[in-house]
Write an enzyme that holds these catalytic residues in place. Structure first.
Site, PDB file in Angstrom:
ATOM      1  NE  ARG A 120      -7.787   4.495 -35.785  1.00  0.00           N
ATOM      2  CZ  ARG A 120      -6.719   3.714 -35.893  1.00  0.00           C
ATOM      3  NH1 ARG A 120      -5.667   3.954 -35.173  1.00  0.00           N
ATOM      4  NH2 ARG A 120      -6.716   2.697 -36.722  1.00  0.00           N
ATOM      5  N   PRO A 121     -13.872   6.645 -34.057  1.00  0.00           N
ATOM      6  CG  PRO A 121     -15.685   7.836 -34.930  1.00  0.00           C
ATOM      7  CD  PRO A 121     -14.191   7.804 -34.895  1.00  0.00           C
ATOM      8  CB  VAL A 122     -16.401   1.423 -33.322  1.00  0.00           C
ATOM      9  CG1 VAL A 122     -14.916   1.187 -33.233  1.00  0.00           C
ATOM     10  CG2 VAL A 122     -17.010   1.574 -31.936  1.00  0.00           C
ATOM     11  CG  ASP A 303      -1.506   2.564 -41.919  1.00  0.00           C
ATOM     12  OD1 ASP A 303      -1.934   3.526 -41.261  1.00  0.00           O
ATOM     13  OD2 ASP A 303      -1.956   1.404 -41.804  1.00  0.00           O
ATOM     14  CB  ILE A 325      -7.474   8.409 -43.682  1.00  0.00           C
ATOM     15  CG1 ILE A 325      -7.242   8.132 -45.179  1.00  0.00           C
ATOM     16  CG2 ILE A 325      -8.208   7.248 -43.017  1.00  0.00           C
ATOM     17  CD1 ILE A 325      -8.451   7.807 -45.999  1.00  0.00           C
TER      18      ILE A 325
END
Ligand code: UD1
Length: 416
Positions: A120-122, A303, A325
């Site tokens: 989960r990089p930004v 989710d 995802i």
């Protein structure tokens, strides 16, 4: 640390009230930083991540008092630092980056790092903010952002990132000139953030589509805003009705926003209808297997992947689940197998062969939605299931055992 002890096998029947959305509330609350007047929020869920957000806002100069689902946040003299102690417990803290740069021209936000469901990089947040004139350095594990003034820009996201779109919406709301976000996320929570910003005076068009246009304004004022209901909590309760062979009426259940989930549950044999009183979900047993591939909205939400997999474990025939995802979001699989599920994982795909029953077992929750999947499996299993490490669950579900017990479940919380 707490654990949940679930005695399975009871069909759930009754009425459940869906709480306010965690994923809508987080960015909207962070949006308080953009305002120069107090703002009041209602329908705010009482969750661990929300409490963390209030602490963070307090540290950043936005005092707040939360009671009974309502909070007034009063933006004051802002400070630019989001410390590691808070960011490490909640990745969404990175959503203060856009607002802080827009208001202060400076932000020091701890690098979120990896999490259980993947890296989960930004990077997409940062490169888009760079296009608006921000400069970033990495210093002692902190992202150090600076800008003189953010300028409107034409931004094309390589992937429709939810958090990235939210950060940029907030940054662009106070920037000089027009910002166009292409391949923007269309999630209902992004739309709720846009509506909130508009209520505070922002000029935004196209939210809910993949092209969003924002005309920067010089200031944003306060408002009173009601957070949308939580579609993922609602979806989890729909599965609870199905997996226990029960009948639940969900009040304040977002129906359109849950379309992909509802259509899939209906194809598995559940009877789900919108009524004037809420969404009624029953199990038209026996359930049939189904295939899903998680996708950005309006596709099937990642989710809800773990929860629907619990249902597939007890459906007739085979189901295929493709997780598109996140790269590491099958950690519930081994735990479900400990309860008797038959699942094979190959890369990003899980193949589920339905079994006639699950049996209770001690299982370990690894992330928020994986925990929900184990609770659902426990509700349907024969015998007793102990779900350990449920602090994950408390991050995203408001009083889950109380809500489930009110419709017939037998769940106790105990300290581990
Ligand atoms: C939000 C939700 C989360 C949900 C997810 C996808 C919140 C607080 N969280 O997370 O519950 O599962 O959307 O619907 O609203 N990515 C990059 N670079 C980036 C940003 C993202 O590579 O700069 C990748 C991520 O690693 C991930 C994918 O894109 O694989 C989706 O991420 P994103 O849409 O940004 O999800 P979040 O905003 O983190």
């Amino acid at each position: 640390m707490d654990k949940l002890i679930i005695e399975g096998g009871v069909p759930l029947t009754g009425v459940v009230h869906v709480s306010g959305s965690k994923n809508a509330a987080l960015p909207i609350l962070m949006g308080s930083i953009l305002l120069d007047e107090p703002v009041t929020y209602t329908n705010v869920p009482d969750l661990r991540d929300i409490r963390t957000t209030f602490k963070l806002l307090e540290l950043l100069g936005c005092p707040n008092a939360f009671e009974n689902g309502q909070v007034t946040v009063t933006p004051g003299a802002l400070s630019p630092e989001a410390p590691y102690e808070l960011v490490k417990t909640m990745r969404a803290s990175v959503l203060v980056l856009g607002p802080l740069l827009a208001r202060l021209g400076e932000a020091r936000v701890a690098m979120p790092g990896g999490c259980a469901i993947g890296a989960r990089p930004v990077d997409l947040h940062l490169s888009a903010l760079e296009k608006m004139g921000a400069r970033f350095d990495l210093e002692d594990g902190y992202i150090l952002g600076r800008c003189r003034k953010l300028n409107g820009a034409h931004i094309h996201f390589d992937f429709p990132t939810v958090g990235g779109t939210e950060n940029l919406l907030m940054a662009a709301a106070l920037a000089d000139g027009e910002t166009i976000l292409e391949n923007a996320a269309r999630e209902p929570e992004v739309v709720d953030l846009a509506r909130f910003l508009i209520a505070c005076g922002a000029r935004i068009e196209g939210h809910g589509t993949s092209v969003i246009r924002i005309q920067g304004v010089p200031r944003l004022g306060g408002c009173t805003y009601r957070i949308m209901p939580d579609r993922i909590e609602a979806g989890t309760f729909l599965v609870a009705a199905g997996i226990t062979g029960g009948e639940l009426l969900l009040r304040h259940c977002p129906f359109t926003e849950l379309e992909a989930v509802i259509l899939k549950l209906q194809s598995m044999g559940m009877d789900i209808t919108a009524t004037p009183d809420g969404v009624l979900a029953k199990c038209g047993c026996p359930l049939r297997g189904a295939d899903i591939s998680t996708q950005p909205y309006p596709g099937f939400p990642t989710d809800m992947q773990a929860q629907i997999m619990a249902l597939m474990c007890l459906a007739d025939g085979a189901s295929v689940v493709e997780e598109s995802i996140f790269e590491n979001r099958f950690m519930h699989v081994l735990e479900l197998m400990r309860m008797g599920a038959q699942i094979k994982v190959s890369g990003h795909t899980a193949m589920v062969r339905g079994v006639s029953r699950l049996t209770g077992a001690p299982v370990m929750a690894s992330d928020l939605r994986a925990s929900a999947s184990l609770v659902l499996a426990g509700l349907a299993a024969r015998g007793v299931t102990e779900v350990r490490r449920i602090y994950h669950l408390d991050r995203g579900y408001e009083r889950i055992e109380n809500k489930l017990n009110a419709v017939g479940a037998r769940i106790r919380r105990e300290a581990e």
